[in-house]
Write an enzyme that holds these catalytic residues in place. Structure first.
Site, PDB file in Angstrom:
ATOM      1  N   GLU A   1       0.836  -1.207   0.000  1.00 34.14           N
ATOM      2  CA  GLU A   1       0.000   0.000   0.000  1.00 34.14           C
ATOM      3  C   GLU A   1       0.874   1.263   0.000  1.00 34.14           C
ATOM      4  O   GLU A   1       0.512   2.280  -0.593  1.00 34.14           O
ATOM      5  CB  GLU A   1      -0.928   0.002   1.208  1.00 34.14           C
ATOM      6  CG  GLU A   1      -1.981  -1.079   1.142  1.00 34.14           C
ATOM      7  CD  GLU A   1      -2.793  -1.176   2.410  1.00 34.14           C
ATOM      8  OE1 GLU A   1      -4.027  -1.048   2.320  1.00 34.14           O
ATOM      9  OE2 GLU A   1      -2.199  -1.372   3.489  1.00 34.14           O
TER      10      GLU A   1
ATOM     11  N   TYR B   1     -16.003  26.206   0.656  1.00 35.85           N
ATOM     12  CA  TYR B   1     -15.805  24.790   0.346  1.00 35.85           C
ATOM     13  C   TYR B   1     -14.541  24.535  -0.458  1.00 35.85           C
ATOM     14  O   TYR B   1     -14.030  23.416  -0.472  1.00 35.85           O
ATOM     15  CB  TYR B   1     -17.034  24.152  -0.307  1.00 35.85           C
ATOM     16  CG  TYR B   1     -17.617  24.862  -1.496  1.00 35.85           C
ATOM     17  CD1 TYR B   1     -17.067  24.734  -2.758  1.00 35.85           C
ATOM     18  CD2 TYR B   1     -18.754  25.641  -1.346  1.00 35.85           C
ATOM     19  CE1 TYR B   1     -17.625  25.367  -3.851  1.00 35.85           C
ATOM     20  CE2 TYR B   1     -19.321  26.286  -2.436  1.00 35.85           C
ATOM     21  CZ  TYR B   1     -18.754  26.149  -3.685  1.00 35.85           C
ATOM     22  OH  TYR B   1     -19.303  26.782  -4.770  1.00 35.85           O
TER      23      TYR B   1
ATOM     24  N   LEU C   1      -6.906   4.874   8.342  1.00 42.24           N
ATOM     25  CA  LEU C   1      -7.804   5.908   7.816  1.00 42.24           C
ATOM     26  C   LEU C   1      -8.301   6.812   8.941  1.00 42.24           C
ATOM     27  O   LEU C   1      -8.531   8.004   8.723  1.00 42.24           O
ATOM     28  CB  LEU C   1      -8.985   5.263   7.091  1.00 42.24           C
ATOM     29  CG  LEU C   1      -8.654   4.418   5.866  1.00 42.24           C
ATOM     30  CD1 LEU C   1      -9.927   3.863   5.259  1.00 42.24           C
ATOM     31  CD2 LEU C   1      -7.865   5.209   4.851  1.00 42.24           C
ATOM     32  N   GLU C   2      -8.455   6.251  10.121  1.00 45.65           N
ATOM     33  CA  GLU C   2      -8.913   7.031  11.271  1.00 45.65           C
ATOM     34  C   GLU C   2      -7.968   8.197  11.557  1.00 45.65           C
ATOM     35  O   GLU C   2      -8.390   9.287  11.922  1.00 45.65           O
ATOM     36  CB  GLU C   2      -9.010   6.161  12.529  1.00 45.65           C
ATOM     37  CG  GLU C   2     -10.024   5.054  12.452  1.00 45.65           C
ATOM     38  CD  GLU C   2      -9.461   3.732  11.931  1.00 45.65           C
ATOM     39  OE1 GLU C   2      -8.705   3.729  10.925  1.00 45.65           O
ATOM     40  OE2 GLU C   2      -9.807   2.695  12.523  1.00 45.65           O
TER      41      GLU C   2
ATOM     42  N   LYS D   1     -11.621   3.679   1.426  1.00 45.43           N
ATOM     43  CA  LYS D   1     -10.583   3.103   0.569  1.00 45.43           C
ATOM     44  C   LYS D   1     -11.305   2.267  -0.472  1.00 45.43           C
ATOM     45  O   LYS D   1     -12.056   1.346  -0.147  1.00 45.43           O
ATOM     46  CB  LYS D   1      -9.623   2.236   1.373  1.00 45.43           C
ATOM     47  CG  LYS D   1      -8.512   1.631   0.511  1.00 45.43           C
ATOM     48  CD  LYS D   1      -7.557   0.778   1.330  1.00 45.43           C
ATOM     49  CE  LYS D   1      -6.552   1.669   1.993  1.00 45.43           C
ATOM     50  NZ  LYS D   1      -5.432   0.896   2.569  1.00 45.43           N
TER      51      LYS D   1
END
Length: 118
Positions: free
Chosen positions: A21, A53, A71-72, A98
């Site tokens: 990864e 935005y 990811l957290e 993901k």
């Protein structure tokens, strides 16, 4: 109060615990939901009175470019920056997905969700 939603921000990044990864990378999807008082901007029609935005998208892209194992961790960095840099934001919710994760099966995506408020 009002909501600003950014849906399906597409990012290519290198998050994950596996060595592959880190080398190959993956496609990610980020969705944001921002709760803020939009009453002033609704009347004034001024960008300075709302949550920009473009700025939100910039934060997402910058933070997703920093490698994390989880990811957290990436989501937390994004939320912290949003609350730090955009004082009108009362609450932010993020989904980080993901796409096609390497988990040994036919899985479209894996998603984590986090919320932070003032």
């Amino acid at each position: 109060m009002g909501l600003i939603k950014l849906k399906n921000i597409k990012v290519y990044a290198y998050h994950g615990c596996l060595v592959e990864e880190k080398k190959i990378g993956s496609d990610y999807r980020v969705d944001l939901k921002i709760k803020a008082d939009l009453s002033k901007s609704a009347l004034s029609d001024r960008l300075g009175d709302t949550v920009d935005y473009v700025h939100l998208n910039h934060i997402v892209k910058e933070e997703m470019a920093i490698r994390s194992k989880l990811l957290e961790h990436a989501a937390e960095r994004i939320l912290v920056r949003i609350l730090k840099e955009l004082p009108l934001v009362d609450k932010a919710t993020i989904d980080v997905s993901k796409i096609n994760p390497p988990i040994g099966g036919n899985v479209e995506m894996v998603t984590i969700s986090r919320t932070k408020k003032r």
